[in-house]
Design a protein around this motif. Structure first.
Motif, short mmCIF file in Angstrom:
data_model
loop_
_atom_site.label_atom_id
_atom_site.label_comp_id
_atom_site.label_asym_id
_atom_site.label_seq_id
_atom_site.Cartn_x
_atom_site.Cartn_y
_atom_site.Cartn_z
N ARG A 1 0.84 -1.20 0.00
CA ARG A 1 0.00 0.00 0.00
C ARG A 1 0.87 1.24 0.00
NH1 ARG A 1 -2.54 -2.88 4.33
NH2 ARG A 1 -4.51 -3.83 3.72
N HIS A 2 0.36 2.27 -0.61
CA HIS A 2 1.06 3.55 -0.61
C HIS A 2 0.02 4.67 -0.76
CE1 HIS A 2 4.20 6.50 -1.17
NE2 HIS A 2 5.15 5.56 -1.21
N THR A 3 0.27 5.78 -0.11
CA THR A 3 -0.62 6.94 -0.22
C THR A 3 -0.12 7.88 -1.31
OG1 THR A 3 -1.21 6.80 2.11
CG2 THR A 3 -1.60 8.90 1.02
N PHE A 4 -1.04 8.32 -2.17
CA PHE A 4 -0.72 9.21 -3.26
C PHE A 4 -1.73 10.34 -3.34
CE2 PHE A 4 0.88 5.07 -4.69
CZ PHE A 4 2.16 5.38 -5.11
N SER A 5 -1.27 11.51 -3.73
CA SER A 5 -2.20 12.57 -4.11
C SER A 5 -2.76 12.26 -5.49
CB SER A 5 -1.47 13.92 -4.16
OG SER A 5 -1.07 14.32 -2.89
N LEU A 6 -4.03 12.54 -5.68
CA LEU A 6 -4.63 12.37 -6.99
C LEU A 6 -4.23 13.52 -7.91
CD1 LEU A 6 -8.16 11.19 -5.90
CD2 LEU A 6 -6.56 9.86 -7.29
N VAL A 7 -3.79 13.18 -9.09
CA VAL A 7 -3.53 14.16 -10.14
C VAL A 7 -4.85 14.55 -10.81
CG1 VAL A 7 -2.36 14.56 -12.34
CG2 VAL A 7 -1.21 13.28 -10.53
N SER A 8 -5.77 13.62 -10.87
CA SER A 8 -7.05 13.83 -11.55
C SER A 8 -7.85 14.95 -10.91
CB SER A 8 -7.90 12.55 -11.48
OG SER A 8 -7.13 11.41 -11.76
N ALA A 9 -8.67 15.59 -11.71
CA ALA A 9 -9.68 16.52 -11.21
C ALA A 9 -11.01 15.77 -11.11
CB ALA A 9 -9.82 17.71 -12.15
N THR B 1 4.24 9.28 -9.70
CA THR B 1 5.27 8.98 -8.72
C THR B 1 6.63 8.85 -9.36
OG1 THR B 1 5.87 7.46 -6.92
CG2 THR B 1 4.93 6.47 -8.89
N ARG B 2 7.67 9.18 -8.59
CA ARG B 2 9.03 8.86 -8.99
C ARG B 2 9.20 7.34 -8.90
NH1 ARG B 2 10.16 13.75 -11.09
NH2 ARG B 2 10.81 15.33 -9.59
N VAL B 3 9.97 6.77 -9.80
CA VAL B 3 10.24 5.33 -9.78
C VAL B 3 11.50 5.10 -8.96
CG1 VAL B 3 10.73 3.29 -11.15
CG2 VAL B 3 9.14 5.02 -12.02
N ARG B 4 11.36 4.36 -7.88
CA ARG B 4 12.48 4.06 -6.99
C ARG B 4 12.67 2.55 -6.93
NH1 ARG B 4 14.26 9.14 -7.23
NH2 ARG B 4 13.10 10.63 -5.95
N ALA B 5 13.65 2.14 -6.09
CA ALA B 5 13.96 0.71 -5.96
C ALA B 5 13.13 0.04 -4.87
CB ALA B 5 15.44 0.53 -5.65
N SER B 6 12.14 0.73 -4.32
CA SER B 6 11.33 0.15 -3.25
C SER B 6 10.47 -0.98 -3.79
CB SER B 6 10.43 1.22 -2.63
OG SER B 6 9.40 1.59 -3.53
N PRO B 7 10.10 -1.95 -2.93
CA PRO B 7 9.24 -3.04 -3.40
C PRO B 7 7.94 -2.54 -4.01
CG PRO B 7 10.19 -3.60 -1.27
CD PRO B 7 10.56 -2.18 -1.54
N TYR B 8 7.34 -1.52 -3.42
CA TYR B 8 6.08 -1.01 -3.95
C TYR B 8 6.26 -0.45 -5.36
CZ TYR B 8 1.57 1.31 -4.28
OH TYR B 8 0.31 1.69 -4.71
N LYS B 9 7.23 0.43 -5.53
CA LYS B 9 7.41 1.07 -6.83
C LYS B 9 7.77 0.06 -7.91
CE LYS B 9 6.70 5.19 -5.07
NZ LYS B 9 7.72 6.22 -5.01
N GLN B 10 8.59 -0.92 -7.56
CA GLN B 10 8.96 -1.92 -8.55
C GLN B 10 7.77 -2.80 -8.93
OE1 GLN B 10 12.05 -2.10 -10.17
NE2 GLN B 10 12.07 -0.09 -9.18
#
Length: 237
Positions: free
Chosen positions: A52-60, A70-79
């Protein structure tokens, strides 16, 4: 809060090491621009803990799909996120968050964003432009380079469409001779430029925790009261 089902539509590269994730919007889901969700990915193994991860919505709110970036990182979630294919089942909860437009539609709004902290600002600006709002809005947006500035071209287009929106962009790293915007970290002079001529603005600050703390201090020095500043720190982006 209820867990809502969704499905991945597509993932797009939108800046260096940055992606936009588009997914289905449930028919009964409502939110305000600037709010966040908690997005859960499908488990890759039966005994794997949920990601799980919290994100701001880009959508209107008026748009017929949901989007986060999101930036792509080496974290398990992002991968795991970048390995998903269209149609993958997603779940989310929300909306959450306090970075919603002031109820007083005449009150000016000053947005200060660093890096991927731009995401809730895009939602707010899409909505204001779609609504034809006459609220004065200033956006001060900082990135290291143009290649890392997510949504920059869209923001320029919104500023052309919305006569009440003024866009100020600064780069903290090298840029070629074609760059005609601001340069350097957001400082007191840039904040004075963003605040100039506005009566009792509501200020939103979004970005890395250190940047948020520094901008809050500079706004206080500029005479902006603490209760007129809301912030959202983006950890691990």
């Amino acid at each position: 809060m209820a867990i809502l089902p969704s499905a991945l539509l597509h993932i797009d590269d939108i800046a260096r090491d940055t992606v936009a994730v588009h997914f289905r919007k449930p028919d009964d889901f409502q939110f305000q621009p600037g709010q966040t969700i908690s997005l859960t990915l499908p488990s890759e193994a039966p005994d794997a803990p949920p990601l799980r991860h919290t994100f701001s919505l880009v959508s209107a709110p008026h748009e017929n799909e949901l989007c986060i970036a999101t930036r792509v990182r080496a974290s398990p979630y992002k991968q795991a996120l970048t390995r998903l294919r269209p149609g993958a089942e997603l779940k989310f909860s929300g909306p959450y968050g306090k970075l919603t437009p002031p109820a007083d539609t005449s009150r000016p709004l000053v947005l200060v964003a660093g890096g991927i902290g731009i995401t809730p600002c895009v939602s707010l600006l899409r909505d204001a432009t779609h609504q034809g709002s006459d609220r004065p809005i200033r956006l001060l947006y900082s990135n290291r380079s143009p290649a890392q500035a997510a949504f920059l071209e869209e923001l320029r287009t919104l500023a052309q469409r919305n006569p009440h929106l003024r866009l100020l962009v600064t780069l903290t790293g090298p840029a070629d001779g074609a760059w005609d915007g601001l340069r350097g970290r957001i400082d007191a002079a840039m904040l004075r430029q963003a605040l100039q001529g506005l009566d009792a603005p509501q200020c939103y600050v979004t970005g890395a925790p250190a940047m948020v703390e520094e901008i809050r201090a500079r706004l206080a020095e500029a005479g902006v009261p603490d209760d007129a500043v809301l912030d959202e720190s983006f950890h691990g982006y």
